[in-house]
Design a protein around this motif. Structure first.
Motif, mmCIF file in Angstrom:
data_model
loop_
_atom_site.group_PDB
_atom_site.id
_atom_site.type_symbol
_atom_site.label_atom_id
_atom_site.label_comp_id
_atom_site.label_asym_id
_atom_site.label_seq_id
_atom_site.Cartn_x
_atom_site.Cartn_y
_atom_site.Cartn_z
ATOM 1 N N ASP A 130 0.753 -1.188 -0.109
ATOM 2 C CA ASP A 130 -0.057 0.029 0.039
ATOM 3 C C ASP A 130 0.867 1.414 -0.174
ATOM 4 O OD1 ASP A 130 -2.516 0.903 -0.184
ATOM 5 O OD2 ASP A 130 -2.501 1.309 2.086
ATOM 6 N N TYR A 131 1.926 1.121 0.785
ATOM 7 C CA TYR A 131 2.610 2.596 1.017
ATOM 8 C C TYR A 131 3.534 2.521 -0.395
ATOM 9 C CZ TYR A 131 1.691 2.912 5.835
ATOM 10 O OH TYR A 131 1.114 3.159 7.197
ATOM 11 N N ARG A 134 0.974 3.808 -3.205
ATOM 12 C CA ARG A 134 0.409 5.148 -2.876
ATOM 13 C C ARG A 134 1.871 6.110 -3.188
ATOM 14 N NH1 ARG A 134 -4.036 5.861 1.221
ATOM 15 N NH2 ARG A 134 -4.668 3.738 1.562
ATOM 16 N N LYS A 140 -1.172 7.372 5.051
ATOM 17 C CA LYS A 140 -2.357 7.094 4.432
ATOM 18 C C LYS A 140 -3.485 8.125 3.979
ATOM 19 C CE LYS A 140 -1.959 2.103 5.476
ATOM 20 N NZ LYS A 140 -2.643 1.036 5.776
ATOM 21 N N PHE A 143 -5.427 9.102 -1.124
ATOM 22 C CA PHE A 143 -5.811 7.783 -1.583
ATOM 23 C C PHE A 143 -5.543 7.541 -2.815
ATOM 24 C CE2 PHE A 143 -9.337 10.386 -3.140
ATOM 25 C CZ PHE A 143 -9.445 9.769 -4.413
ATOM 26 N N THR A 144 -4.617 8.232 -3.594
ATOM 27 C CA THR A 144 -4.279 8.235 -4.846
ATOM 28 C C THR A 144 -3.068 7.334 -5.017
ATOM 29 O OG1 THR A 144 -3.364 10.449 -4.919
ATOM 30 C CG2 THR A 144 -5.537 10.155 -6.152
ATOM 31 N N GLY A 145 -2.824 6.793 -6.167
ATOM 32 C CA GLY A 145 -1.422 5.900 -6.221
ATOM 33 C C GLY A 145 -0.484 7.064 -7.071
ATOM 34 N N TRP A 146 0.832 6.600 -6.885
ATOM 35 C CA TRP A 146 1.895 7.261 -7.430
ATOM 36 C C TRP A 146 1.774 7.533 -9.097
ATOM 37 C CZ3 TRP A 146 5.916 6.054 -10.806
ATOM 38 C CH2 TRP A 146 5.981 4.770 -10.951
ATOM 39 N N THR A 173 -3.399 -0.315 -7.252
ATOM 40 C CA THR A 173 -3.436 0.836 -6.294
ATOM 41 C C THR A 173 -2.697 2.045 -6.770
ATOM 42 O OG1 THR A 173 -4.042 -0.594 -4.358
ATOM 43 C CG2 THR A 173 -3.066 1.601 -4.024
ATOM 44 N N SER A 174 -1.560 1.625 -7.430
ATOM 45 C CA SER A 174 -0.485 2.663 -7.914
ATOM 46 C C SER A 174 -1.219 3.501 -8.774
ATOM 47 C CB SER A 174 0.682 2.099 -8.722
ATOM 48 O OG SER A 174 1.400 0.860 -8.019
#
Lengths: 416, 524
Positions: A130-131, A134, A140, A143-146, A173-174
């Motif tokens: 997740d980290y 993101r 956290k 909520f957007t991904g990189w 998630t990215s």
């Protein structure tokens, strides 16, 4: 299902054709083709889910502590025989199952980065992924991904539904952000059957019902457009080029093969994510052979086929393999390794200063390890940030990786 | 229909199973192919289309507490009232459901066998051995489709997902049957403490999270970590790496009986010589040295089952399941307080949630996950399925939709937030599955659409749309949306133009597919 039913369904599908879907396509059907009008690379992000054991991906055979920590799992130093590390620079060597990639290192387009990871140490798969996805270790809040933020920040983005692609049933998630990403698991099944009447009523009604700007409607509109584009591709007939052979029976290889087809069709692909799972090797990890070696072999064979298939297009392609963490330096009691910290990522592409291993080696002595883990000496955001700036022509690194501070790029990417 | 015909599926291949690879050996690591963190963080995903009115409160209750509003449950809740219906569902053993259970017992008799007998099929009936896991998957679908104990089945799914065990992880193919019976189904509406202890001793869990290989001289911390991170305290629940190591030591020697001649073959076994008898400290709590047998582990489980962080984790997940992706803190606090006040009485926690104004105000805010979406369509149609039909549902519908039972490889379970499921591929598959179902292409799945249409008293496109809106959405459409459905149903004819029954029957499957595909049907 009997043959008749199958046949009738085929016939049914034939009646749908492009007409019905084509009528739905919104006006912006002329997409910025990758390569034309932009010099940005296409970025392929491969997430090795489960925590890949970096110490057995790129082996520190020059560090004697490695052999002391891993009596049953260590890869033998380079030498005669197939089950030994493939020497890279006298200190590091590739796992023998990654042999397919050795020519790319020699050719100067493959750059491993060792002792890389998140500055926020976590032994949780879910937090770790997740980290990283993101791009905000320990936070956290966003909520957007990189990659989602990257797409949001480049000016004049195209409207192609294939701008951002997640291979699989779920979008990674990215890619999360206001630019919708298209998920697909199989191009040849990427079509809408509707009611089979070919009069456009079903899809027309569906499109009307999914009008508006709610998140669900946006996804639906994206789907209509993507289906219309794929309808022209004929994925069954795709032939890899330049003698590329994708490994059989690999979902991962098949994903890359389909990405190659999307790239060659100039559908406007900018970033794609796909996953290779199974790296949580607590038990029975194996050394030169075994479960991890099989995964590495699948990874290397698929990557090499993809790279070969794309030929000169690789000048504008960057591929990164990443993982949520590496594994404990010392093997555990069940011939495996538990969750650790620093890992090894691979960066590959025509614009990469490859042929050397990046990263400062922290060492494997007890006092050099971080609580038994390989210490992290390269913050992953510096590697991804450098790619964002130099290969994706996006200067907004502070938005893509808020909290990074002053970037310290390792220098592995050429400027466009 | 066979898998081969469908060109899908990944049933275990012969000759490379764990029994041939040697007892206790495991080929695949549990963390699999999927992006496991996808959608863990909620985002704004909307809710029902703005044009759609809120459902009747009783219908909202059915949407959340069942696998979809069937005509029978709609009649039942009208008779019993909301409170009466909920209480009856909570007291599930009072619901006579011999129909479904008798059907399961007849179709999938192996699910009731002792694990030794199931494993013995390897020698006597290999086909039966390798196909065993699909019996459990199909029984799970059948129960969701037709059990009268709907809330119970919803909670079985919830706990099975909470204590996730990936079904394709070698031995879990058989052990999961035992896990289903003795963990999720036994304690679904019981006490969390009992559920946790049953899971800790479940061979499926011991295998999946590696605790079966956790001896004192080389311990493995996989179970210890996920026990605290996922099953109880939560990742921010206040434990440290030192606690993970201490808990792993407490569970040393908790393993599986691999001796096929033993009467407890395939069950939990404590191996005294593999246990670490040293003193440990877990969450600041002293576990003294030299305690006998499983005492250390049981103390840890008791500690975790009473911990406020566990109460919070479970309360949050239940509220996320039944109320909203980001549930109101007030309700999570209330549910956690009930957990602590009742020693984790699951029924009491559910009563707190269901009686809350937050729950009643949250209609149509949950994006249906694929399993819920498909089952709600089948239940609205009053569909029944044969064994072949359940196979088709499994491989032809649920597999591409991405939610076969027990098919999530990482230990965190299928995501329960809309953002994880709302994407291109997912929508396209929903639309296509709508067509498969509505046009009757799914062999072995039957429903009487002709009967439903013939029962509509007025033969007009408008009347057919209104009847199906009630059946699928349990409410009327607004004028503009109604016009879209009417124009489709009557191919442009006015809503009140009389047509023949034959014409309506010809248009009905497409109209059903349109309803099930519509944004209106994606929320619960």
């Amino acid at each position: 299902m009997n043959g008749e039913t199958t046949l009738s369904r085929r016939a049914f599908l034939g009646t749908i054709g492009l007409g019905a879907i084509g009528t739905l396509a919104t006006p912006h059907l002329v997409f910025g083709a990758s390569g034309a009008g932009t010099t940005r690379d296409i970025l392929i992000c491969i997430f090795l889910r489960g925590g890949a054991d970096g110490l057995n991906v790129v082996v520190p055979h020059g560090d004697p502590r490695y052999y002391a920590l891993r009596p049953t799992l260590a890869i033998a130093p380079p030498g005669p025989g197939a089950d030994r590390a493939i020497n890279l620079d006298g200190f590091f060597g590739l796992h023998p199952a990654l042999g397919a990639l050795a020519p790319l290192y020699t050719a100067g387009v493959l750059a491993p980065v060792h002792a890389i990871g998140s500055p926020y140490p976590t032994h949780s798969h879910f937090d770790g992924m997740d980290y990283i996805e993101r791009g905000t270790p320990g936070q956290k809040v966003l909520f957007t991904g990189w990659l989602g933020r990257h797409l949001e920040t480049i000016a004049a983005g195209s409207a192609s539904p294939f701008r951002a692609v997640g291979v699989g049933e779920h979008v990674q998630t990215s890619l999360r952000g206001s630019v919708p990403a298209t998920a697909f698991s199989s191009l040849d099944e990427f079509q809408i059957f509707g009611d089979g009447r070919g009069d456009g009523r079903f899809l027309g009604s569906l499109a009307t019902l999914y009008g508006g700007a709610s998140p669900l409607s946006i996804q639906a509109q994206q789907t209509f457009q993507a289906v219309a584009r794929v309808a022209g591709l004929d994925p069954d007939a795709y032939q890899p080029e330049h003698g590329a052979v994708y490994p059989d029976g690999s979902w991962f290889a098949s994903g890359l093969r389909q990405l190659a087809q999307i790239i060659k069709a100039d559908l406007g692909l900018e970033v794609a994510c796909l996953d290779l799972g199974g790296w949580d090797t607590h038990e029975g990890e194996g050394g030169a052979d075994g479960s991890m070696a099989s995964l590495l072999s699948e990874l290397a064979g698929s990557l090499m086929a993809f790279y070969t298939d794309l030929g000169t297009r690789t000048a504008r392609i960057t591929i990164v393999t990443m993982s949520e963490f590496g594994r404990r330096a010392e093997e555990n009691g069940t011939r495996g390794t538990d969750h650790g910290h620093g890992s090894c990522w691979l960066v590959l592409g025509g614009g990469i200063n490859g042929g050397r291993v990046y990263g400062t080696w922290p060492g494997l002595r007890a006092d050099q390890l971080a609580d038994g883990d390989l210490a992290v000496t390269t913050d992953f955001r510096n590697v991804l940030g450098e790619i964002v700036v130099r290969r994706l022509a996006n200067p907004s690194v502070a938005t893509v990786f808020p909290g990074l501070g002053t970037p310290q790029y390792p220098g592995l990417a050429k400027s466009l | 229909m066979t898998n081969q015909a469908l060109g899908r599926g990944h049933r275990p291949s012969r000759g490379e199973g764990p029994l041939r690879a040697g007892l206790g050996r495991k080929r695949a690591a549990p963390l699999g192919m999927r992006p496991s963190s996808a959608g863990l963080a909620p985002r704004m995903i909307g809710g029902r289309p703005r044009s759609l009115v809120a459902p009747d409160p009783a219908m909202h209750v059915l949407h959340r507490l069942t696998f979809g509003a069937s005509q029978k449950e709609i009649a039942k809740i009208a008779r019993l009232g909301i409170q009466g219906w909920i209480e009856k569902q909570l007291d599930y053993t009072s619901i006579i459901d011999d129909g479904t259970e008798a059907q399961v017992a007849a179709m999938y008799p192996d699910l009731g066998l002792p694990i030794q007998s199931i494993l013995a099929f390897y020698e006597t009936d290999e086909e039966r051995f390798w196909y065993h896991p699909y019996q459990l998957k199909k029984a799970t679908i059948l129960r969701a489709l037709s059990s009268k104990r709907q809330l119970y089945e919803v909670m079985v799914e919830f706990w099975s997902n909470h204590f996730n065990v990936y079904h394709e992880n070698d031995w879990t193919r058989w052990f999961k049957t035992l896990d289903d019976r003795k963990v999720a189904r036994k304690h679904a509406l019981g006490r969390f403490r009992d559920l946790l202890k049953a899971s800790a001793r479940s061979p499926a869990m011991l295998f999946y999270l590696d605790n079966f290989l956790n001896p004192v001289d080389g311990f493995n911390e996989n179970y210890a970590r996920e026990l605290m991170e996922l099953h109880t305290l939560g990742v921010d629940g206040g434990y440290t790496q030192a606690d993970v190591v201490a808990v792993a030591r407490c569970f040393t020697g908790w393993t599986i009986d691999w001796n096929y001649e033993s009467p407890t073959f395939g069950h939990f076994r404590f191996e005294p010589e593999a246990h670490d008898y040293g003193a440990k400290t877990v969450l600041g709590h002293a576990i003294p040295a030299g305690q006998p047998g499983t005492t250390d582990g049981l103390q840890v489980l008791d500690l975790l089952a009473s911990h406020p962080s566990t109460a919070r984790t479970i309360a949050f997940k239940l509220c996320r399941r039944f109320v909203a992706d980001t549930p109101p803190a007030s309700l999570v606090n209330a549910a956690a307080a009930t957990f602590l006040a009742t020693d984790g009485d699951i029924r009491a926690i559910l009563r707190t949630i269901f009686a809350s104004p937050e729950f009643m105000a949250a209609a149509d805010q949950k994006f249906k996950r694929p399993f819920e979406w498909l089952l709600s369509a089948l239940r609205a149609l009053g569909a029944t399925a044969t064994d072949a039909g359940l196979d088709a549902i499994l491989w032809w519908l649920l597999e591409p939709l991405g939610q076969m039972p027990f098919d999530w490889a990482p230990p965190n379970g299928y995501p329960d937030v809309g953002g994880a499921w709302m994407n291109t591929n997912g929508l396209m598959n929903r639309w296509n599955v709508s067509s498969y179902v509505a046009f009757g292409w799914v062999d072995g799945v039957t429903f009487d659409l002709a009967d439903i249409i013939a029962a509509i008293p007025v033969r007009t496109p408008g009347a057919m749309v209104d009847a199906l809106a009630q059946r699928f959405l349990q409410r009327p459409l607004d004028a503009a949306d109604r016009q879209v459905f009417v124009a489709y149903a009557g191919e442009g004819r006015p809503a009140d133009q009389t047509v023949t029954l034959t014409y309506l029957l010809n248009r009905a499957p497409g109209l059903v597919a349109l309803f099930v595909s519509s944004p209106h049907f994606q929320w619960r």
